[in-house]
Every structure is written in C-alpha cells, then in structure tokens.
Design a protein around this motif. Structure first.
Motif, PDB file in Angstrom:
ATOM      1  N   ASP A 142       1.978  -5.946   3.450  1.00 24.80           N
ATOM      2  CA  ASP A 142       3.390  -5.746   3.773  1.00 24.80           C
ATOM      3  C   ASP A 142       4.293  -5.632   2.544  1.00 24.80           C
ATOM      4  N   THR A 143       3.730  -5.667   1.377  1.00 25.91           N
ATOM      5  CA  THR A 143       4.536  -5.547   0.157  1.00 25.91           C
ATOM      6  C   THR A 143       5.278  -4.218   0.149  1.00 25.91           C
ATOM      7  N   THR A 144       4.636  -3.158   0.580  1.00 23.17           N
ATOM      8  CA  THR A 144       5.267  -1.839   0.638  1.00 23.17           C
ATOM      9  C   THR A 144       6.456  -1.853   1.594  1.00 23.17           C
ATOM     10  N   VAL A 145       6.310  -2.562   2.699  1.00 25.64           N
ATOM     11  CA  VAL A 145       7.392  -2.635   3.688  1.00 25.64           C
ATOM     12  C   VAL A 145       8.556  -3.437   3.121  1.00 25.64           C
ATOM     13  N   GLN A 146       8.278  -4.580   2.488  1.00 30.42           N
ATOM     14  CA  GLN A 146       9.370  -5.368   1.911  1.00 30.42           C
ATOM     15  C   GLN A 146      10.116  -4.566   0.837  1.00 30.42           C
TER      16      GLN A 146
END
Length: 194
Positions: A142-146
């Motif tokens: 989820d790093t890309t989403v954050q």
C-alpha cells in the motif's frame, strides 16, 4: 457568486467548490435555484462545485433554500427537477474513496483510481478519512497508494482543510516509521498546501 459578469460568476462558483467551506452551501443552492443562470455557470455549479460538498449537508439544506423561491409557475415539477440535480451531483463519486483505500480486498489499481478521482474536484468531506488512513504506516503493497493519497491531497491548496492537511503532512514527513517515498510525498504536499 451573484456577479452580473458571467466569467466572474463562473470563477466564483469554481472557487467556492475549491474552498469547500460548509457555509457556502446555502449561497450555492440559492444560486442554483435562480432561473437565470447561464449554461456555463449552471454546468460549473452542478458538475464541479456541488461535487465538492457532502451530499448529506447539501440535501439537508435544499428544502429551506428552495422555499425562498416561490415564483416558479410549476413549483412541484421545478422542485423535483432541481432536487434531482442536487441529489445526483452533490458528493457524487467520492463517498467510496475512503472505503476503497481502506479495503484489504481492493486491488491497488482500484485504490489508485479512487484516489486520483479526487484531484480535480477536491471533495472536502473525504479529508478526515484519508488523513486517518495516512496516520498508520502502510503495508509494503500500500505504499504506492499512500504516496498517491498524499499527492492528491496536495491539490487541496485552496481548501478550508488545507491547514489540517499541512499539519498531518509535516508530522508524517518527520516520522521514521513511514517509508522514505511516503515521507517525501508528504513533505511535498506540506509545501503545496501550507
């Protein structure tokens, strides 16, 4: 909002949506209930500005505002037509952004599409949920989403919520529990909205 110059009125309508203060809902609804809007102002009002506000807040104030316009010859049909426009456009598309980013079952591409949708319309009512989502370090997937959420919140530079976003962004940018890419994007957002 009530300027006679169409271009000025369009800019005012768009600015009201970008700022998003709840006290602007009544003047926006009053403007929508008038019967002499140009097509361009009407489009900007319904397709852009109304979408920046929470539909519950907008719809709860519609009846009181419409009651101040007793001069329509066909009150019921006019009321129903305006109600349909307001109900359909207020907060449209954004109620599920918070649900999408918090979903463990949603694909990353679905989450990114939901996040990217908020850049052009800046729906102010989703800010709390997004800031809550950003408060905890994401799983690696989820790093890309954050990072995308921080980038999208950078578009809220005119929002009445800009200071809340800036404060959270500065806090996250200094928190070593978060990946460097997320911290860097939070710092960029802080610099955009401060």
């Amino acid at each position: 909002l009530n300027d006679e110059n169409e271009m000025t009125q369009r800019f005012a309508v768009l600015y009201a949506g970008r700022v998003g203060r709840p006290e602007l809902i009544v003047p926006i609804l009053e403007l929508r209930c008038t019967n002499n809007l140009s097509e361009r102002v009407e489009f900007d009002l319904t397709q852009t500005t109304l979408r920046a506000f929470d539909s519950t807040m907008v719809c709860s104030q519609f009846e009181d505002v419409f009651a101040r316009f007793p001069y329509y010859s066909k009150m019921d049909s006019t009321h129903n037509a305006l109600w349909e426009i307001v109900q359909h456009n207020a907060g449209m598309m954004f109620w599920d952004v918070n649900r999408a980013v918090n979903s463990t079952a949603a694909k990353t591409s679905t989450k990114l599409n939901a996040v990217r949708s908020i850049r052009n319309y800046t729906p102010h009512f989703v800010v709390d949920g997004l800031l809550e989502y950003l408060s905890t370090p994401a799983l690696e997937s989820d790093t890309t989403v954050q990072k995308a959420v921080w980038e999208a919140l950078g578009w809220f530079n005119m929002s009445y919520r800009a200071q809340d976003i800036a404060a959270k962004a500065l806090t996250i940018s200094e928190d070593s529990r978060f990946p460097v890419t997320v911290r860097n994007e939070a710092l960029k957002t802080y610099n955009r909205v401060k």
